[in-house]
Design a protein around this motif. Structure first.
Motif, short mmCIF file in Angstrom:
data_model
loop_
_atom_site.label_atom_id
_atom_site.label_comp_id
_atom_site.label_asym_id
_atom_site.label_seq_id
_atom_site.Cartn_x
_atom_site.Cartn_y
_atom_site.Cartn_z
N ALA A 165 7.49 37.35 -2.19
CA ALA A 165 7.64 38.39 -3.21
C ALA A 165 8.90 38.14 -4.02
O ALA A 165 9.86 37.51 -3.56
N SER A 166 8.89 38.66 -5.23
CA SER A 166 10.10 38.75 -6.04
C SER A 166 10.67 40.15 -5.87
O SER A 166 9.93 41.13 -5.71
N LEU A 167 12.00 40.24 -5.90
CA LEU A 167 12.70 41.50 -5.69
C LEU A 167 13.40 41.92 -6.98
O LEU A 167 14.01 41.08 -7.66
N TYR A 168 13.34 43.22 -7.28
CA TYR A 168 13.91 43.75 -8.52
C TYR A 168 14.82 44.93 -8.21
O TYR A 168 14.50 45.79 -7.37
N ASN A 169 15.95 44.98 -8.89
CA ASN A 169 17.03 45.89 -8.56
C ASN A 169 16.75 47.32 -8.99
O ASN A 169 16.69 47.62 -10.18
N ALA A 170 16.60 48.20 -8.00
CA ALA A 170 16.37 49.62 -8.26
C ALA A 170 17.51 50.47 -7.71
O ALA A 170 17.36 51.68 -7.54
N SER A 171 18.65 49.88 -7.42
CA SER A 171 19.73 50.57 -6.73
C SER A 171 20.23 51.79 -7.49
O SER A 171 20.26 52.91 -6.96
N CYS A 172 20.66 51.60 -8.72
CA CYS A 172 21.24 52.72 -9.47
C CYS A 172 20.18 53.74 -9.87
O CYS A 172 20.45 54.94 -9.91
N THR A 173 18.98 53.27 -10.14
CA THR A 173 17.91 54.21 -10.48
C THR A 173 17.59 55.10 -9.28
O THR A 173 17.41 56.31 -9.42
N GLU A 174 17.54 54.50 -8.10
CA GLU A 174 17.23 55.29 -6.90
C GLU A 174 18.30 56.34 -6.64
O GLU A 174 18.00 57.44 -6.18
N SER A 175 19.55 56.03 -6.94
CA SER A 175 20.62 56.99 -6.66
C SER A 175 20.61 58.15 -7.63
O SER A 175 21.21 59.20 -7.34
N ASN A 176 19.95 58.00 -8.77
CA ASN A 176 19.94 59.07 -9.78
C ASN A 176 18.56 59.57 -10.15
O ASN A 176 18.40 60.74 -10.47
N TYR A 177 17.55 58.68 -10.13
CA TYR A 177 16.20 59.05 -10.56
C TYR A 177 15.18 58.55 -9.54
O TYR A 177 14.36 57.68 -9.84
N PRO A 178 15.20 59.05 -8.30
CA PRO A 178 14.30 58.50 -7.27
C PRO A 178 12.83 58.62 -7.62
O PRO A 178 12.03 57.77 -7.20
N SER A 179 12.45 59.62 -8.40
CA SER A 179 11.03 59.74 -8.77
C SER A 179 10.60 58.55 -9.61
O SER A 179 9.46 58.08 -9.52
N LEU A 180 11.51 58.03 -10.45
CA LEU A 180 11.18 56.86 -11.26
C LEU A 180 11.01 55.62 -10.39
O LEU A 180 10.13 54.80 -10.64
N THR A 181 11.86 55.48 -9.37
CA THR A 181 11.74 54.33 -8.48
C THR A 181 10.38 54.33 -7.78
O THR A 181 9.71 53.30 -7.68
N THR A 182 9.96 55.50 -7.31
CA THR A 182 8.66 55.59 -6.66
C THR A 182 7.53 55.26 -7.63
O THR A 182 6.59 54.53 -7.29
N MET A 183 7.62 55.79 -8.85
CA MET A 183 6.58 55.51 -9.84
C MET A 183 6.52 54.03 -10.17
O MET A 183 5.43 53.46 -10.32
N MET A 184 7.68 53.37 -10.28
CA MET A 184 7.70 51.95 -10.57
C MET A 184 7.08 51.14 -9.43
O MET A 184 6.34 50.18 -9.67
N THR A 185 7.40 51.52 -8.19
CA THR A 185 6.82 50.81 -7.04
C THR A 185 5.30 50.90 -7.05
O THR A 185 4.60 49.92 -6.76
N ASN A 186 4.79 52.08 -7.39
CA ASN A 186 3.34 52.26 -7.45
C ASN A 186 2.72 51.56 -8.66
O ASN A 186 1.56 51.15 -8.62
N LEU A 187 3.50 51.41 -9.73
CA LEU A 187 2.98 50.86 -10.99
C LEU A 187 2.90 49.34 -10.97
O LEU A 187 1.91 48.76 -11.44
N VAL A 188 3.92 48.68 -10.42
CA VAL A 188 4.00 47.22 -10.57
C VAL A 188 2.89 46.47 -9.84
O VAL A 188 2.64 45.30 -10.16
N ILE A 189 2.23 47.12 -8.89
CA ILE A 189 1.12 46.46 -8.20
C ILE A 189 0.02 46.07 -9.17
O ILE A 189 -0.76 45.14 -8.92
N ASN A 190 -0.04 46.72 -10.31
CA ASN A 190 -1.10 46.48 -11.29
C ASN A 190 -0.74 45.43 -12.34
O ASN A 190 -1.53 45.19 -13.26
N TYR A 191 0.42 44.80 -12.20
CA TYR A 191 0.87 43.84 -13.20
C TYR A 191 1.27 42.53 -12.55
O TYR A 191 1.86 42.53 -11.46
N PRO A 192 0.99 41.39 -13.20
CA PRO A 192 1.40 40.10 -12.64
C PRO A 192 2.89 39.89 -12.80
O PRO A 192 3.52 40.46 -13.71
N LEU A 193 3.45 39.07 -11.94
CA LEU A 193 4.86 38.72 -12.07
C LEU A 193 5.07 37.90 -13.34
O LEU A 193 4.17 37.18 -13.79
#
Length: 262
Positions: free
Chosen positions: A112-140
């Motif tokens: 897998a490739s890893l992408y930095n969600a550190s600052c987003t998670e500390s301030n906008y955790p709902s966005l981090t969850t949405m991104m995790t669910n969203l990226v499964i539908n897109y190629p790297l």
């Protein structure tokens, strides 16, 4: 830093710039429903940022504010002398092998490739969850170090296995990106929540894990947690599969803890 984190502050004082929507067969521009919901949430955060007395400066990247999701069967917590060092969204494949059509798929690692969600998670955790669910539908991206569209998250490293039981997380990928190098072994696992998102072909979500680091680790990293998994699980049997290796798409969050040396 995670680009969405700074993008929110920038877009709050500018027009919302989003990736190009997909073109349907009829020639009509459209976004998928998950992507539309993601940008609705981004817009909501933008409106909130505009009302902040600190606008247009982004909020502090205070990792102590991040709260790791709790597994259905709670995983053991990190050691008391550790701190949250990095939160990454992983997007890749789980690898399995079938001996024959009547066997059970055997796991043989992941990439897998890893992408930095550190600052987003500390301030906008709902966005981090949405991104995790969203990226499964897109190629790297074809460039492995490029931002991952359509969420614009920044590349931070790679996940791979050195053998069937040794996961590695390489976060030392550039002089300006030295987040550590974790060689790990599984400590414990919990089934994913019953309502966890499935993969593109209906694959159930992977188990949540706690991994502990072993020899070969750099940067003081101690634990890696895999949580908020999407897809990745194999079928229950190898029926209909040719003997050999097959892959299953997945995404997940990786919460990485390091030793507190203060």
């Amino acid at each position: 830093m995670h680009s969405i984190y700074f993008l929110l502050a920038f877009l709050a004082s500018n027009s919302l710039a989003a990736p190009s929507p997909m073109i349907t067969e009829s020639g009509i521009y459209s976004w998928s429903a998950p992507l539309a919901r993601f940008y609705q949430e981004v817009d909501k955060r933008i409106q909130e940022a505009r009302k902040s007395p600190d606008f247009p400066n982004p909020p502090a990247c205070d990792m102590s504010k991040a709260s790791m999701p709790v597994a259905p069967t709670p995983l053991p917590g990190p050691d008391p002398d550790t701190y949250l060092s990095h939160v990454a969204i992983g997007r890749g494949i789980q690898n399995y092998t079938c001996a024959n059509s009547s066997s059970v798929p055997a796991p043989i690692g992941a990439v897998a490739s890893l992408y930095n969600a550190s600052c987003t998670e500390s301030n906008y955790p709902s966005l981090t969850t949405m991104m995790t669910n969203l990226v499964i539908n897109y190629p790297l991206p074809s460039d492995p170090t490029a931002n991952f569209q359509p969420t614009n998250i920044l590349f931070s490293g790679y996940h791979f296995f050195t053998d069937n039981t040794t996961p590695v997380f390489d976060l030392d990928t550039a002089p300006q990106k030295q987040y550590g190098y974790a060689v790990t072994k599984r400590d414990s696992a919990s089934p994913a929540p019953s309502d966890a998102p499935e993969g593109p072909n209906g694959e159930p979500a992977l188990a949540w894990l706690k991994l502990n680091t072993i020899d070969g680790t750099k940067g003081g990293l101690k634990h890696v947690y895999r949580v908020n998994t999407v897809g990745g699980s194999p079928p229950k049997t190898c029926e209909g599969k040719n003997p050999g290796v097959f892959t299953v798409e997945y995404s997940a969050q990786y919460w990485i803890y390091a030793a507190d040396e203060s």
